[in-house]
Write a protein that holds these residues in place. Structure first.
Motif, PDB file in Angstrom:
ATOM      1  N   ARG A  39      25.968  21.922 -26.871  1.00  0.00           N
ATOM      2  CA  ARG A  39      25.237  20.662 -27.045  1.00  0.00           C
ATOM      3  C   ARG A  39      23.767  20.990 -27.225  1.00  0.00           C
ATOM      4  O   ARG A  39      23.288  22.043 -26.785  1.00  0.00           O
ATOM      5  CB  ARG A  39      25.441  19.737 -25.841  1.00  0.00           C
ATOM      6  CG  ARG A  39      24.900  20.280 -24.533  1.00  0.00           C
ATOM      7  CD  ARG A  39      24.966  19.233 -23.425  1.00  0.00           C
ATOM      8  NE  ARG A  39      24.375  19.727 -22.189  1.00  0.00           N
ATOM      9  CZ  ARG A  39      25.024  20.354 -21.230  1.00  0.00           C
ATOM     10  NH1 ARG A  39      26.327  20.576 -21.379  1.00  0.00           N
ATOM     11  NH2 ARG A  39      24.395  20.775 -20.150  1.00  0.00           N
ATOM     12  N   SER A  70      19.282  30.167 -32.304  1.00  0.00           N
ATOM     13  CA  SER A  70      17.951  30.015 -31.718  1.00  0.00           C
ATOM     14  C   SER A  70      16.874  30.706 -32.542  1.00  0.00           C
ATOM     15  O   SER A  70      15.845  30.093 -32.862  1.00  0.00           O
ATOM     16  CB  SER A  70      17.964  30.562 -30.291  1.00  0.00           C
ATOM     17  OG  SER A  70      16.673  30.551 -29.734  1.00  0.00           O
ATOM     18  N   ASP A  94      22.757  24.430 -25.337  1.00  0.00           N
ATOM     19  CA  ASP A  94      23.317  24.733 -24.024  1.00  0.00           C
ATOM     20  C   ASP A  94      24.827  24.768 -24.166  1.00  0.00           C
ATOM     21  O   ASP A  94      25.418  24.019 -24.962  1.00  0.00           O
ATOM     22  CB  ASP A  94      22.913  23.674 -22.999  1.00  0.00           C
ATOM     23  CG  ASP A  94      21.413  23.622 -22.778  1.00  0.00           C
ATOM     24  OD1 ASP A  94      20.783  24.700 -22.780  1.00  0.00           O
ATOM     25  OD2 ASP A  94      20.868  22.512 -22.632  1.00  0.00           O
ATOM     26  N   HIS A 133      19.939  21.352 -26.745  1.00  0.00           N
ATOM     27  CA  HIS A 133      19.168  21.538 -25.513  1.00  0.00           C
ATOM     28  C   HIS A 133      18.231  20.367 -25.258  1.00  0.00           C
ATOM     29  O   HIS A 133      18.043  19.953 -24.105  1.00  0.00           O
ATOM     30  CB  HIS A 133      18.368  22.836 -25.615  1.00  0.00           C
ATOM     31  CG  HIS A 133      17.496  23.109 -24.424  1.00  0.00           C
ATOM     32  ND1 HIS A 133      18.000  23.537 -23.215  1.00  0.00           N
ATOM     33  CD2 HIS A 133      16.142  22.990 -24.247  1.00  0.00           C
ATOM     34  CE1 HIS A 133      17.007  23.682 -22.344  1.00  0.00           C
ATOM     35  NE2 HIS A 133      15.873  23.363 -22.954  1.00  0.00           N
ATOM     36  N   GLY A 134      17.640  19.835 -26.296  1.00  0.00           N
ATOM     37  CA  GLY A 134      16.701  18.729 -26.132  1.00  0.00           C
ATOM     38  C   GLY A 134      16.734  17.808 -27.333  1.00  0.00           C
ATOM     39  O   GLY A 134      17.462  18.032 -28.305  1.00  0.00           O
ATOM     40  N   ARG A 135      15.907  16.770 -27.286  1.00  0.00           N
ATOM     41  CA  ARG A 135      15.887  15.786 -28.376  1.00  0.00           C
ATOM     42  C   ARG A 135      15.495  16.445 -29.697  1.00  0.00           C
ATOM     43  O   ARG A 135      16.019  16.084 -30.754  1.00  0.00           O
ATOM     44  CB  ARG A 135      14.895  14.678 -28.025  1.00  0.00           C
ATOM     45  CG  ARG A 135      15.289  13.844 -26.812  1.00  0.00           C
ATOM     46  CD  ARG A 135      16.481  12.943 -27.153  1.00  0.00           C
ATOM     47  NE  ARG A 135      16.136  11.970 -28.162  1.00  0.00           N
ATOM     48  CZ  ARG A 135      15.588  10.782 -27.898  1.00  0.00           C
ATOM     49  NH1 ARG A 135      15.314  10.439 -26.638  1.00  0.00           N
ATOM     50  NH2 ARG A 135      15.334   9.945 -28.870  1.00  0.00           N
ATOM     51  N   ALA A 136      14.564  17.390 -29.628  1.00  0.00           N
ATOM     52  CA  ALA A 136      14.109  18.033 -30.860  1.00  0.00           C
ATOM     53  C   ALA A 136      15.215  18.854 -31.518  1.00  0.00           C
ATOM     54  O   ALA A 136      15.173  19.090 -32.730  1.00  0.00           O
ATOM     55  CB  ALA A 136      12.906  18.923 -30.568  1.00  0.00           C
ATOM     56  N   ASP A 137      16.185  19.300 -30.718  1.00  0.00           N
ATOM     57  CA  ASP A 137      17.270  20.129 -31.260  1.00  0.00           C
ATOM     58  C   ASP A 137      18.420  19.307 -31.816  1.00  0.00           C
ATOM     59  O   ASP A 137      19.240  19.839 -32.568  1.00  0.00           O
ATOM     60  CB  ASP A 137      17.802  21.067 -30.173  1.00  0.00           C
ATOM     61  CG  ASP A 137      16.724  21.972 -29.609  1.00  0.00           C
ATOM     62  OD1 ASP A 137      16.160  22.746 -30.386  1.00  0.00           O
ATOM     63  OD2 ASP A 137      16.438  21.872 -28.400  1.00  0.00           O
ATOM     64  N   GLU A 138      18.512  18.045 -31.444  1.00  0.00           N
ATOM     65  CA  GLU A 138      19.658  17.233 -31.861  1.00  0.00           C
ATOM     66  C   GLU A 138      19.719  17.086 -33.377  1.00  0.00           C
ATOM     67  O   GLU A 138      20.784  17.170 -33.981  1.00  0.00           O
ATOM     68  CB  GLU A 138      19.598  15.863 -31.188  1.00  0.00           C
ATOM     69  CG  GLU A 138      19.860  15.916 -29.683  1.00  0.00           C
ATOM     70  CD  GLU A 138      19.774  14.543 -29.037  1.00  0.00           C
ATOM     71  OE1 GLU A 138      19.488  13.563 -29.776  1.00  0.00           O
ATOM     72  OE2 GLU A 138      20.007  14.446 -27.818  1.00  0.00           O
ATOM     73  N   ARG A 182      17.972  25.328 -30.260  1.00  0.00           N
ATOM     74  CA  ARG A 182      18.346  25.734 -28.907  1.00  0.00           C
ATOM     75  C   ARG A 182      19.541  24.909 -28.459  1.00  0.00           C
ATOM     76  O   ARG A 182      19.556  23.684 -28.625  1.00  0.00           O
ATOM     77  CB  ARG A 182      17.183  25.534 -27.948  1.00  0.00           C
ATOM     78  CG  ARG A 182      15.966  26.414 -28.233  1.00  0.00           C
ATOM     79  CD  ARG A 182      14.870  26.140 -27.228  1.00  0.00           C
ATOM     80  NE  ARG A 182      14.498  24.729 -27.243  1.00  0.00           N
ATOM     81  CZ  ARG A 182      13.794  24.127 -26.290  1.00  0.00           C
ATOM     82  NH1 ARG A 182      13.404  24.807 -25.223  1.00  0.00           N
ATOM     83  NH2 ARG A 182      13.491  22.845 -26.383  1.00  0.00           N
TER      84      ARG A 182
END
Length: 732
Positions: free
Chosen positions: A450, A503, A511, A452-457, A509
């Motif tokens: 999934r 990455s 998880d 890692h953060g909003r920027a990665d979505e 990024r």
């Protein structure tokens, strides 16, 4: 072989493009991790003048350090191409990883090559993973020579290593694996180990000495002659046994002297047919010395004894409709048929496709047809497009040297093929072709990821798509049942490299989370439920009551709905509403959040209000009724079972059987396969298979492999089911 000394000019400042397949040799280096493949590539490059010293090209970079991940891991994780020039022949050396997780890169290298140098370490012997790699070469009929490295190790023994190779690779005929050269040992050191200082050519009967200067040559001493005669006689008989001249053996045994030219020609033919595997030795050069031990002999074998692209059968081709086409010919003037064997990304150049040309001539700035095989189950959609070929280059370390063209049989890097993926076919626009794909290993290790953060979505889907486009051994799955994004890999190292590339190369990024298996729920016995949805808070209210009966059905029945209401207790227009509510609740589950299946839900009775009843109210009542029935009955959790077929060396069958029993598996049978390998068939819960790809490798010392196929769902044992019920209750 081994009759001439060579001093070719440096080649690092140019990339030549041969005009005919006879001036090409495509050679893949195969062997276990740590055997010295990359070191051997660098030694050969130094011997040909392609590099200055110890693998250093002109800018000081090494041939093998162009991938940052490989530098950090100190292990090859991808295929790499190193083109060399030797006596007018272009040798495309294809270095491949030796670790099992990257067998996809190996198979791509086997597809691109016409012969193999199988590298083994004299210090390590022949283990199960090494035998597995040999079997990979044998499966595609790849001609092979064996190169023994690490002769400087204190416990190394060329003769003993040759004997082990004969046992492991010779099959029923150990004389199919014989040395072309014998080592010459110098004065033993303090540890008692005598260094190898030269090689004795058994066919030429000459001794080649490697020291600080050019390779020296002399005749054998009286002490060396008995050793030469014994090994040479066996080598000649081994070559003649594979000769197409059936009278040659009788003539030789009758005392006739076989001339060197005949022996060399028969040796070349036997190697090309893949029925004879010569053994050679090699070691890197000492500092300041150009020629490493055995490098010149290897180059002579490659150029004089390995098949040209025209001698190696090309893959089959079809039209885009699947209709067979005439076999390809390795002809520069024929129709264009090329294949992308490797895709990578360069931070400055962009996407780079490594292409093997099987027919025709590939030129820059031309438009070609790109055909894809699909492989939708691995995230590769079928495509059928036209693209313009960018610059053609030949790599040397980090450098890309321009090429004017690539003829049939050659390998070249093509820039900016935006739609082409690994395994795709490049052909003429007017006559599109499709080259049959090579066999891909099935990725069996699931990794749920999934952002890692909003920027990665926003970047996640694109990054994953580019990742699987480069590596078709991965499979990308969007599991609707568990709502997870799953990347299926070949093993833990394969997984780690994939996540690191996401990455570092694509800036995404991620998880990881535990991979969830899609479970099901069902009723163990009939039950009834009543759903009452009555609300009145002023104005228009909500009123719906329904009574249902739930009965279990045979596996695979799904959810059935029946209507037995009499007297209009539930108005006809609201019966579909009840069904919709029941099916919606069944999809969400009634205990653990997993779908309810294999039940029949019968609407028995109910009540309605002339004003307050509605579609939404009866949907809610239907869902409530199903949940009440579940609370009053025994709901069983169903888990998926897979049929597993495990191939494992006979020595490890007992360990595999014990492990399968510990995974709640049911063994269906065991049968013998070829080569001291057994096949074990079993049915195993998929919950127990998430890490089986890793655990089996450990159990079998790298020699086991397996396939799996879903067969059905079965009731989960109560102790196991209780864990999931508790987890669902805690989550609620």
């Amino acid at each position: 072989m081994g009759d001439k000394a060579h001093t070719p000019p440096g080649a690092a400042d140019r990339a030549t493009a041969p005009d005919h397949p006879g001036a090409l040799r495509n050679v893949v280096l195969v062997g276990p991790s740590g055997a010295g493949k990359t070191t051997l590539v660098e030694a050969l490059a130094q011997a040909t003048g392609a590099v200055q010293r110890a693998g250093r090209v002109e800018d000081g970079a090494t041939l093998s350090d162009h991938d940052a991940i490989e530098q950090r891991r100190h292990r090859s994780v991808q295929l790499s191409l190193v083109p060399l020039e030797w006596e007018g022949v272009r040798i495309n050396l294809i270095d491949t990883p030796g670790y099992a997780d990257f067998v996809g890169e190996l198979r791509a290298g086997l597809r691109a090559a016409d012969a193999a140098l199988f590298v083994v370490s004299a210090a390590d012997g022949v283990d199960v993973p090494t035998r597995t790699l040999w079997a990979e070469c044998a499966a595609v009929g790849m001609p092979r020579a064996i190169v023994v490295t690490h002769l400087d190790a204190s416990r190394s023994d060329f003769g003993e290593m040759t004997r082990r190779c004969q046992e492991a690779f010779g099959g029923d005929d150990p004389d199919a694996v014989l040395p072309l050269y014998l080592p010459v040992h110098g004065t033993p050191g303090a540890d008692g180990h005598a260094p190898v200082t030269g090689l004795i050519g058994l066919l030429s009967q000459r001794v080649y000495a490697y020291g600080d200067g050019p390779r020296g040559e002399r005749g054998p001493t009286d002490a060396e002659r008995p050793r030469i005669e014994e090994a040479r006689g066996r080598l000649i008989e081994g070559i003649i046994a594979e000769s197409e001249d059936e009278t040659l053996m009788d003539r030789y045994l009758g005392g006739e002297e076989v001339d060197l030219g005949t022996l060399v020609r028969d040796l070349e033919k036997a190697v090309a047919r893949g029925v004879f595997h010569p053994v050679l030795a090699a070691a890197p050069a000492a500092p300041g010395v150009r020629h490493g031990l055995g490098t010149l002999e290897l180059l002579e074998l490659v150029t004089g004894g390995f098949p040209t692209p025209a001698e190696h059968p090309p893959p089959e081709v079809t039209g885009l409709d699947g209709a067979p086409r005439p076999p390809l010919a390795c002809d520069p003037d024929g129709p264009l048929a090329a294949e992308v064997v490797k895709t990578s990304s360069d931070p400055y150049v962009g996407k780079i496709s490594l292409v093997r040309v099987f027919s025709g001539t590939l030129r820059p700035d031309t438009t070609v047809h790109v055909s894809g095989h699909g492989l939708a189950d691995r995230g590769h959609e079928d495509h059928d497009v036209e693209e313009r070929v960018g610059a053609l280059t030949s790599p040397l370390g980090k450098r890309q040297r321009p090429l004017g063209h690539a003829v049939a049989g050659d390998l070249a890097c093509v820039a900016k093929l935006s739609r082409a993926e690994t395994g795709d076919t490049l052909s003429d626009r007017g006559d599109p072709l499709l080259i049959g794909p090579w066999e891909l290993p099935d990725p069996l290790l699931p990794v749920a990821v999934r952002a890692h953060g909003r920027a990665d979505e926003d970047k996640l889907s694109q990054g994953l798509a580019r990742l699987v486009a480069e590596d078709p051994t991965m499979r990308l799955e969007h599991d609707a049942a568990t709502r997870q994004v799953v990347l299926w890999c070949l093993g833990e190292a394969h997984r780690d490299v994939a996540l690191e590339r996401l990455s570092t190369r694509y800036g995404v990024r991620v998880d990881t989370e535990p991979h969830r298996v899609a479970l099901r729920e069902t009723f163990a016995a009939p039950a009834t439920g009543r759903g009452r949805h009555v609300k009145q808070s002023g104005g228009h209210g909500q009123f719906a009551i329904c009574e249902i009966r739930v009965e279990p059905l045979p596996a695979g029945s799904g959810v059935e709905f029946a209507d037995e209401v009499v007297g209009g207790a539930v108005p006809r227009q609201f019966v579909p509403s009840v069904e919709k509510g029941v099916r919606s609740q069944a999809a969400r589950g009634v205990v653990t959040g997993n779908p309810l299946v294999d039940v029949r839900v019968t609407l028995l009775d109910g009540k309605a209000h002339s004003v307050d009843s509605s579609d939404a109210a009866f949907q809610t009542a239907g869902a409530l009724a199903l949940r009440e029935a579940a609370a009053a009955a025994s709901v069983v959790l169903l888990e998926p079972f897979a049929e597993v077929s495990v191939e494992v060396p006979d020595d490890h069958v007992g360990a595999v059987l014990s492990d399968l029993a510990g995974r709640r598996g049911r063994v269906l049978g065991t049968e013998q396969s070829a080569g001291a390998v057994s096949r074990v068939r079993a049915e195993v819960p998929e919950l127990e298979l998430s890490r089986y790809a890793v655990d089996l490798r450990s159990l079998s010392h790298g020699g086991g492999r397996f396939t799996r196929a879903h067969v059905r769902h079965e009731p989960m044992p109560p102790p196991v089911a209780s864990r999931f019920r508790e987890g669902a209750a805690n989550a609620a």
